[in-house]
Design a protein around this motif. Structure first.
Motif, PDB file in Angstrom:
ATOM      1  N   GLY A 216       0.810  -1.207   0.000  1.00 12.24           N
ATOM      2  CA  GLY A 216       0.000   0.000   0.000  1.00 12.24           C
ATOM      3  C   GLY A 216       0.845   1.258   0.000  1.00 12.24           C
ATOM      4  O   GLY A 216       2.070   1.212   0.091  1.00 12.24           O
ATOM      5  N   ASP A 228      -4.656   7.638  -0.316  1.00 13.18           N
ATOM      6  CA  ASP A 228      -4.152   6.472   0.394  1.00 13.18           C
ATOM      7  C   ASP A 228      -4.650   5.199  -0.287  1.00 13.18           C
ATOM      8  O   ASP A 228      -5.759   5.149  -0.829  1.00 13.18           O
ATOM      9  CB  ASP A 228      -4.630   6.486   1.849  1.00 13.18           C
ATOM     10  CG  ASP A 228      -3.994   7.612   2.649  1.00 13.18           C
ATOM     11  OD1 ASP A 228      -3.067   8.246   2.120  1.00 13.18           O
ATOM     12  OD2 ASP A 228      -4.436   7.854   3.787  1.00 13.18           O
ATOM     13  N   ARG A 229      -3.822   4.172  -0.261  1.00 11.73           N
ATOM     14  CA  ARG A 229      -4.205   2.889  -0.871  1.00 11.73           C
ATOM     15  C   ARG A 229      -3.831   1.742   0.049  1.00 11.73           C
ATOM     16  O   ARG A 229      -2.710   1.674   0.543  1.00 11.73           O
ATOM     17  CB  ARG A 229      -3.518   2.712  -2.227  1.00 11.73           C
ATOM     18  CG  ARG A 229      -3.805   1.368  -2.904  1.00 11.73           C
ATOM     19  CD  ARG A 229      -3.030   1.229  -4.211  1.00 11.73           C
ATOM     20  NE  ARG A 229      -3.219  -0.074  -4.807  1.00 11.73           N
ATOM     21  CZ  ARG A 229      -4.239  -0.408  -5.600  1.00 11.73           C
ATOM     22  NH1 ARG A 229      -5.154   0.501  -5.888  1.00 11.73           N
ATOM     23  NH2 ARG A 229      -4.339  -1.621  -6.097  1.00 11.73           N
ATOM     24  N   GLU A 230      -4.775   0.864   0.263  1.00 15.41           N
ATOM     25  CA  GLU A 230      -4.524  -0.330   1.066  1.00 15.41           C
ATOM     26  C   GLU A 230      -3.869  -1.388   0.178  1.00 15.41           C
ATOM     27  O   GLU A 230      -4.343  -1.690  -0.906  1.00 15.41           O
ATOM     28  CB  GLU A 230      -5.839  -0.867   1.634  1.00 15.41           C
ATOM     29  CG  GLU A 230      -5.687  -2.091   2.523  1.00 15.41           C
ATOM     30  CD  GLU A 230      -7.033  -2.607   3.005  1.00 15.41           C
ATOM     31  OE1 GLU A 230      -7.203  -2.766   4.233  1.00 15.41           O
ATOM     32  OE2 GLU A 230      -7.907  -2.868   2.152  1.00 15.41           O
ATOM     33  N   ALA A 234      -2.614  -6.003   3.554  1.00 14.91           N
ATOM     34  CA  ALA A 234      -3.619  -5.532   4.502  1.00 14.91           C
ATOM     35  C   ALA A 234      -5.012  -5.993   4.093  1.00 14.91           C
ATOM     36  O   ALA A 234      -5.850  -6.320   4.945  1.00 14.91           O
ATOM     37  CB  ALA A 234      -3.570  -4.013   4.602  1.00 14.91           C
ATOM     38  N   ALA A 235      -5.272  -6.041   2.774  1.00 11.93           N
ATOM     39  CA  ALA A 235      -6.584  -6.477   2.290  1.00 11.93           C
ATOM     40  C   ALA A 235      -6.843  -7.945   2.637  1.00 11.93           C
ATOM     41  O   ALA A 235      -7.993  -8.363   2.796  1.00 11.93           O
ATOM     42  CB  ALA A 235      -6.676  -6.272   0.784  1.00 11.93           C
ATOM     43  N   ARG A 268       3.275   1.071   4.769  1.00 16.06           N
ATOM     44  CA  ARG A 268       2.902   1.623   3.473  1.00 16.06           C
ATOM     45  C   ARG A 268       4.023   2.504   2.917  1.00 16.06           C
ATOM     46  O   ARG A 268       4.761   3.134   3.676  1.00 16.06           O
ATOM     47  CB  ARG A 268       1.625   2.452   3.589  1.00 16.06           C
ATOM     48  CG  ARG A 268       0.381   1.659   3.950  1.00 16.06           C
ATOM     49  CD  ARG A 268      -0.829   2.575   3.955  1.00 16.06           C
ATOM     50  NE  ARG A 268      -2.041   1.861   4.351  1.00 16.06           N
ATOM     51  CZ  ARG A 268      -3.264   2.406   4.389  1.00 16.06           C
ATOM     52  NH1 ARG A 268      -3.395   3.692   4.039  1.00 16.06           N
ATOM     53  NH2 ARG A 268      -4.290   1.702   4.752  1.00 16.06           N
TER      54      ARG A 268
END
Length: 483
Positions: A216, A228-230, A234-235, A268
């Motif tokens: 991320g 922001d990007r997961e 984390a997903a 991240r």
């Protein structure tokens, strides 16, 4: 010596021999029950479970062959070792045809008896294990996999075993063998089945973006990071993260992946915050990971961190009749999808499917069947509808009229040359130059035969009396090597 006592039924009417055999077997750790008639042997087989039976063929009330026939007819799970004083070849052949595992002629040495019985018991245990696995996967469909071949039943059992663990799993196999299907099967069989399954193909993502895809990023971390990007890790929290084509990962990123596996935390891109995640990592590659490590393209410490529970998926050419089972499923599915009436294959079409080497594995088979369904109509897929790609390029073949062996000129000097007919046809000649290597001669003859047979592997196989799969692999190798 066996760790658990295996039961052996000793059928011997000579009391003195029975005492000796029984003593040998029990000293070696077997539980031995002795009977001296055929009737008593049949009763014992009905009442108890034996891994092996040591059978004398000449009994006072029965012929041992009759007992072997009974075992076969009733499908009694016991491995039979025949012991008799009649050492004729015919007796041995009759016993083996009737289902005997091995044949020992009296007088028999202790070591011979013990070794043979031990092997018989191990064979029976193997049969029991295979039968148990077959029972577990009797419908031939296992979380997306299709097939009942012994090698695939072993894979299914392995998947079930590793699914219970949290340890990382490393799947290897050629392209098209179903590595992602395997990863999903592991997830579905695991306690994490209700949690996310996130798949990421390391070869399909640009090098400068893959770190962000896995871990991320935060807004402004790099050009184009507008929010922001997961990441995938984390997903997949609580579930399974599948990293396909892991050997394509950049060597610098491998260090960060190793840290993630060791600490269970992600950071991240562009952030100082370290977040814990709970994921089970499954990875896969179609390359040889050992070679990648040796060539310095894959970190050795990461390899050993990932290669905890390895699973190798066999190529389709090693799965026997699974080819037909998978093809049948594809036929039914694509026929319904296309509104066609196809329901199966002709015998010639089945032979063609079995003879093919399937370098593209299940994915290639899927494409071939879809092509046949879309481009044709009918109730049965026949041989002509199955298109297996263009014939491999043939190596140069010199055709010449019949001639006797004689001298021929060669840039390196004068060497002898002979001409040989292909499949008995004197109008199709292969000119073989003496002084060349056997590998070069083999290639010329095989490729000339392919050319003569119109590129047909089954036809060339009949002419050359070689395995179709062997011929296919040779042709692919030689074609790949051509400039």
């Amino acid at each position: 010596m066996p760790t658990t006592k295996q039961k052996v039924l000793l059928v011997e009417d000579a009391f003195s021999l029975a005492v000796v055999y029984k003593d040998w077997l029990e000293k070696s750790g077997f539980e031995c029950q002795h009977v001296d008639t055929g009737k008593a042997a049949l009763a014992a087989l009905d009442d108890g479970k034996f891994q092996a039976m040591v059978l004398d063929l000449n009994l006072p009330d029965a012929n041992g062959i009759e007992i072997l026939d009974h075992v076969a007819e009733q499908k009694i799970p016991v491995t039979v070792v025949v012991v008799t004083g009649s050492g004729s070849i015919k007796t041995a052949v009759d016993a083996m045809r009737a289902g005997a595992y091995d044949f020992i002629v009296k007088p028999a040495a202790e070591e011979r008896i013990i070794t043979t019985v031990r092997n018989a018991c191990e064979r029976e245990q193997l049969h029991e294990a295979i039968a148990e696995i077959r029972n577990d996967f009797s419908d031939g469909n296992f979380h997306g996999f299709i097939g009942k071949s012994p090698v695939m039943l072993g894979v299914f059992k392995m998947i079930q075993n590793v699914a219970r663990s949290k340890a990382t799993t490393f799947i290897t196999g050629e392209s098209g063998t179903g590595k992602e299907v395997c990863a999903e099967a592991i997830h579905k069989c695991s306690p994490r089945a209700g949690k996310p399954f996130v798949a990421l193909n390391c070869a399909a993502i640009p090098r400068d973006l893959i770190e962000s895809e896995i871990f991320g990023h935060v807004k402004g971390a790099f050009t184009g990071a507008t929010g922001d990007r997961e990441g995938a890790a984390a997903a997949a929290d609580g579930g399974t993260l599948f990293l396909d084509e892991i050997c394509e990962m950049d060597i610098d990123l491998q260090t960060k992946l190793l840290r993630f596996l060791q600490t269970g935390t992600v950071q991240r891109v562009g952030s100082d915050v370290v977040m814990p995640v709970d994921v089970r990592v499954v990875c896969a590659t179609n390359k040889d990971p050992h070679e990648e490590v040796e060539q310095g393209r894959f970190r050795e410490d990461l390899y050993y961190r990932l290669h905890v529970l390895p699973i190798h998926l066999p190529p389709l050419r090693e799965r026997d009749a699974d080819v037909l089972e998978i093809a049948q499923v594809f036929v039914e599915s694509f026929a319904q999808e296309e509104g066609k009436t196809f329901g199966g294959f002709s015998v010639e079409a089945e032979d063609k499917l079995l003879a093919h080497g399937w370098p593209g594995n299940v994915r290639e088979l899927q494409n071939v069947i879809r092509n046949a369904i879309v481009l044709n109509d009918g109730d049965v897929v026949d041989e002509e509808m199955i298109r297996l790609g263009s014939p491999a390029r043939s190596s140069p073949v010199h055709s010449s009229p019949p001639q006797s062996a004689g001298p021929a000129s060669d840039p390196a000097g004068s060497v002898a040359a002979v001409s040989t007919a292909v499949d008995g046809d004197r109008n199709k000649m292969v000119r073989v130059m003496l002084g060349r290597t056997f590998a070069e001669l083999e290639r010329d003859v095989v490729m000339a035969t392919f050319d003569y047979c119109g590129g047909s592997v089954p036809k060339a196989s009949k002419v050359l009396k070689m395995s179709p799969s062997t011929l296919y692999r040779k042709r692919e190798e030689w074609t790949r090597d051509d400039p």
